[in-house]
Design an enzyme around this catalytic site. Structure first.
Site, short mmCIF file in Angstrom:
data_model
loop_
_atom_site.label_atom_id
_atom_site.label_comp_id
_atom_site.label_asym_id
_atom_site.label_seq_id
_atom_site.Cartn_x
_atom_site.Cartn_y
_atom_site.Cartn_z
N GLY A 239 0.80 -1.21 -0.05
CA GLY A 239 0.02 0.24 -0.01
C GLY A 239 0.83 1.29 -0.23
O GLY A 239 0.42 2.31 -0.86
N CYS A 240 1.81 1.35 0.76
CA CYS A 240 2.68 2.47 0.89
C CYS A 240 3.36 2.90 -0.58
O CYS A 240 3.55 3.81 -0.96
CB CYS A 240 3.91 2.42 1.95
SG CYS A 240 2.99 2.44 3.53
N VAL A 241 3.80 1.70 -1.00
CA VAL A 241 4.68 1.65 -2.55
C VAL A 241 3.65 2.34 -3.39
O VAL A 241 3.93 3.29 -4.25
CB VAL A 241 5.22 0.36 -3.01
CG1 VAL A 241 5.35 0.37 -4.49
CG2 VAL A 241 6.29 -0.11 -1.98
#
Length: 155
Positions: A51-53
């Protein structure tokens, strides 16, 4: 889910001052940035997670649009300077990542989920240091970017 307030901060509040190391280990002071550009300050849970990528790459892909609108993008997580350095290099991130190892700044901004977990929260701060918008959503990664651009372009 968009919220008008998150934690202790609300739209219209002054953004709390802080200094944190960036991915190169240099200390970045929020106060030194205020007055020059609008600031898109986004808190994210963890380097290298799916999700952060997705979120940081979406900010990367729109970075020039933010710059043209007079805004600077800054990401914050509790990952180390070394992790941020690798994360930024792996994904060719043109913006600053700050390391909030002990979570002090995250707590100061109230960027948590259920009051304890690292949240995914974006703050738009104007050139006077006033919070103009707060958007919080753990799952709607791209909405952080579209909401930030909408607010930046309205101002």
């Amino acid at each position: 889910m968009a919220t008008a307030t998150t934690g202790k901060l609300s739209v219209g509040d002054q953004a709390p001052a802080f200094s944190l190391p960036n991915q190169a280990g240099q200390m970045i002071d929020l106060q030194s940035l205020i007055g020059h550009k609008k600031i898109v300050l986004f808190f994210y849970p963890k380097d290298h997670s799916a999700g952060c990528v997705a979120e940081v790459c979406a900010f990367r892909d729109q970075y020039e649009v933010f710059k043209q609108a007079g805004a600077e993008v800054i990401g914050i997580s509790s990952d180390s300077v070394e992790s941020h350095e690798q994360f930024a290099a792996n994904h060719r991130l043109p913006f600053t990542l700050l390391s909030d190892r002990d979570g002090t700044v995250r707590k100061l901004y109230g960027a948590t989920t259920l009051g304890i977990l690292a949240g995914r929260v974006t703050y738009i701060i104007d050139q006077k240091g006033t919070i103009q918008h707060i958007f919080s959503s753990m799952l709607n990664f791209n909405k952080h970017i579209s909401e930030a651009l909408r607010i930046i372009n309205e101002a």
